[in-house]
Design a protein around this motif. Sequence first.
Motif, PDB file in Angstrom:
ATOM      1  N   ARG A  41       0.855  -1.178   0.000  1.00 39.25           N
ATOM      2  CA  ARG A  41       0.000   0.000   0.000  1.00 39.25           C
ATOM      3  C   ARG A  41       0.895   1.233   0.000  1.00 39.25           C
ATOM      4  NH1 ARG A  41      -5.478  -0.901   1.757  1.00 39.25           N
ATOM      5  NH2 ARG A  41      -5.590   1.280   1.159  1.00 39.25           N
ATOM      6  N   LYS A  42       0.449   2.265  -0.669  1.00 35.16           N
ATOM      7  CA  LYS A  42       1.200   3.510  -0.723  1.00 35.16           C
ATOM      8  C   LYS A  42       0.760   4.407   0.429  1.00 35.16           C
ATOM      9  CE  LYS A  42       2.694   6.945  -3.994  1.00 35.16           C
ATOM     10  NZ  LYS A  42       2.684   7.325  -5.398  1.00 35.16           N
ATOM     11  N   MET A  43       1.744   5.085   1.061  1.00 35.26           N
ATOM     12  CA  MET A  43       1.463   5.932   2.199  1.00 35.26           C
ATOM     13  C   MET A  43       2.320   7.186   2.107  1.00 35.26           C
ATOM     14  SD  MET A  43       1.785   4.884   6.186  1.00 35.26           S
ATOM     15  CE  MET A  43       3.421   5.417   6.607  1.00 35.26           C
ATOM     16  N   THR A  44       1.779   8.291   2.504  1.00 39.41           N
ATOM     17  CA  THR A  44       2.530   9.547   2.546  1.00 39.41           C
ATOM     18  C   THR A  44       2.830   9.861   4.002  1.00 39.41           C
ATOM     19  OG1 THR A  44       1.383  10.343   0.583  1.00 39.41           O
ATOM     20  CG2 THR A  44       2.480  11.994   1.953  1.00 39.41           C
ATOM     21  N   LYS A  77      15.625   2.985  -1.620  1.00 39.22           N
ATOM     22  CA  LYS A  77      15.533   1.909  -0.626  1.00 39.22           C
ATOM     23  C   LYS A  77      14.835   2.350   0.661  1.00 39.22           C
ATOM     24  CE  LYS A  77      19.707  -0.302  -2.316  1.00 39.22           C
ATOM     25  NZ  LYS A  77      21.060  -0.721  -1.993  1.00 39.22           N
ATOM     26  N   MET A  78      14.298   3.552   0.693  1.00 39.31           N
ATOM     27  CA  MET A  78      13.678   4.084   1.904  1.00 39.31           C
ATOM     28  C   MET A  78      12.484   3.253   2.365  1.00 39.31           C
ATOM     29  SD  MET A  78      13.559   8.146   1.614  1.00 39.31           S
ATOM     30  CE  MET A  78      14.902   9.048   0.916  1.00 39.31           C
ATOM     31  N   SER A  79      11.604   2.898   1.460  1.00 36.95           N
ATOM     32  CA  SER A  79      10.396   2.168   1.838  1.00 36.95           C
ATOM     33  C   SER A  79      10.741   0.847   2.521  1.00 36.95           C
ATOM     34  CB  SER A  79       9.517   1.898   0.621  1.00 36.95           C
ATOM     35  OG  SER A  79       8.966   3.095   0.149  1.00 36.95           O
TER      36      SER A  79
END
Length: 76
Positions: A3-6, A25-27
């Motif tokens: 899932r994408k999250m801000t 590579k942050m996620s």
Amino acid sequence: MHRKMTITLDEAVYEGLCRRVGRRKMSQFIEDLLRPHVLDTALDEGYRAMAADKAREAEAMEWCNGIAADMTDEAR
């Protein structure tokens, strides 16, 4: 499924994260940090490892049987 999250970070924290792990590579880095805090997988892995240790399991079963026998003796 992902899932994408801000999220919002302090600029210095963001820049440090970029330098330390790289923008691409942050996620994964953040997910790896959060996983043990939001999922109980650490306990599950520990229990699986203990169950795989046959000698430990045999000792634990012997101990449980001993306690059950002690309780039976006390009830008489």
